[in-house]
Design a protein around this motif. Structure first.
Motif, short mmCIF file in Angstrom:
data_model
loop_
_atom_site.label_atom_id
_atom_site.label_comp_id
_atom_site.label_asym_id
_atom_site.label_seq_id
_atom_site.Cartn_x
_atom_site.Cartn_y
_atom_site.Cartn_z
N PRO A 41 14.76 -5.85 -5.95
CA PRO A 41 14.00 -4.97 -5.06
C PRO A 41 14.90 -3.95 -4.37
CG PRO A 41 13.76 -7.31 -4.46
CD PRO A 41 14.81 -7.23 -5.52
N ASN A 42 14.31 -2.96 -3.72
CA ASN A 42 15.08 -1.97 -2.95
C ASN A 42 15.98 -2.70 -1.97
OD1 ASN A 42 12.13 -0.09 -2.98
ND2 ASN A 42 14.02 0.58 -3.92
N VAL A 72 18.20 -5.86 -12.20
CA VAL A 72 16.89 -5.66 -11.58
C VAL A 72 16.86 -6.33 -10.22
CG1 VAL A 72 14.43 -6.26 -11.83
CG2 VAL A 72 15.72 -5.51 -13.82
N ASN A 117 14.65 7.13 -13.94
CA ASN A 117 13.97 7.63 -12.74
C ASN A 117 13.49 9.07 -12.95
OD1 ASN A 117 13.13 7.54 -10.15
ND2 ASN A 117 15.12 7.95 -9.23
N GLU A 138 19.67 3.72 -12.43
CA GLU A 138 18.31 4.30 -12.51
C GLU A 138 18.20 5.46 -13.52
OE1 GLU A 138 15.52 3.44 -10.90
OE2 GLU A 138 16.33 1.92 -9.58
N HIS A 154 13.93 0.17 -11.82
CA HIS A 154 12.76 -0.46 -11.22
C HIS A 154 11.62 -0.49 -12.24
CE1 HIS A 154 14.29 -0.64 -7.20
NE2 HIS A 154 14.68 0.60 -7.28
#
Ligand SMILES: Nc1ncnc2c1ncn2[C@@H]1O[C@H](COP(=O)(O)OP(=O)(O)OP(=O)(O)O)[C@@H](O)[C@H]1O
Length: 298
Positions: A36-37, A34, A156, A153, A185
């Protein structure tokens, strides 16, 4: 040892993305990555699967160096849907993998059935929705029955029904002995499949077992809120009142003790809701409140 990553560094030009990543996975389990972008999740997964060279460091998969071509029978990698070919069908994609790995048509069809893509297997990918592409990518990752699945992901773009199915599939695969390292995310979904999380922050890893941070709160709606609060407080139970609801934390008291007190006072319970807190609060703490250096544990 299923996966061992030792002191992995990676820079793009002057930008240092990974600054000495070290972790190990010893037992079959689901682990989430995990961050952030732009924190380097895809970079790390690409290095583990040998699609990208590290500047420094070592990766071994099932005891073999990740450069060893033989590991690709035991490992699979689900990337984003840009790896799909628009003018080929789902079947074509799976057949290619089966041909390379010497897998049978039966295995291909069984996998398609298990993932739930049989009805559109013979359609061209250009006609697939985002969710259908995700399912095909997942089928491509599962078809060789790998010991280690790396999923970038996987949740997603899935609608709630598909997300539940994929979640159940991941848990079933884990129970069958597959280790899954996934990036996501979607913290709520992660909470449902694992409590083992690697947080990637500023090129370093922060390893957490979220079970240690998990908090369970019962929200109880009753007919006489004031009376209930008084009775619980008198019995030494910490309780917050929010509108008609009582908020009580499991760390403070067992639910059946609360119910006994309320029953004794002849208070009628209209509803009980259980709320679980964990990853999201921890994520906020790691990425917004704390200084990186305080939390890094490598
Ligand atoms: N091929 C590349 N050339 C130059 N910089 C790159 C390259 N690939 C990634 N980067 C940079 O490296 C950093 C990490 O990117 P990466 O895609 O690994 O992050 P991520 O955590 O997977 O992001 P996201 O959650 O948005 O998918 C970003 O700053 C990105 O701009």
């Amino acid at each position: 040892m299923i996966l061992s990553v030792t002191d992995v560094y990676k820079s793009y030009g002057k930008e240092q993305v990974l600054k000495g990543i070290t972790f190990e996975i010893e037992e079959p389990q689901i682990i989430a990555l995990v961050g952030p972008n732009g924190s380097g999740k895809s970079t790390l997964l690409n290095i583990i699967t040998n699609l990208l060279p590290a500047d420094k460091g070592k990766v071994t998969v099932l005891g073999k160096n990740n450069h060893d071509p033989n590991i690709f029978r035991e490992i699979s990698f689900m990337q984003d849907n840009t790896v799909l070919y628009e003018y080929l069908t789902g079947y074509d994609h799976l057949q290619f993998i089966c041909d390379v790995q010497g897998l049978s048509k039966k295995q291909l069809l069984n996998t398609a059935d298990r993932i739930g893509i049989t009805s559109y297997l013979n359609k061209k990918v250009k006609n697939y929705s985002l969710g259908m592409k995700q399912h095909l990518l997942l089928a491509m990752a599962v078809v060789n029955k790998p010991k280690l699945m790396i999923l970038d992901e996987p949740l997603n773009g899935l609608d709630p029904t598909s997300a539940i199915r994929v979640r159940e599939l991941l848990l079933a695969l884990r129970d069958e002995g597959t280790t899954i390292l996934l990036s996501s995310h979607n913290l709520a979904e992660i909470d449902r499949v694992t409590s083992s999380i690697l947080f990637l922050k500023k090129g370093n890893l922060i390893k957490e077992n979220m079970a240690e941070f998990e908090q369970v709160r019962y929200q109880i709606a009753v007919d006489q809120t004031e009376k209930a609060v008084k009775a619980l407080a008198a019995a030494g139970v910490p309780v917050e009142q929010v509108d008609r609801h009582l908020h009580i934390y499991r760390r403070d008291v067992a639910l059946d003790q609360v119910l006994k007190i309320l029953e004794h006072e002849k208070i009628v319970i209209d509803d009980i809701e259980k709320k679980v807190f964990g990853t999201e609060e921890r994520y906020r703490k790691i990425f917004t409140e704390a200084k990186a250096d305080e939390l890094v544990e490598v």
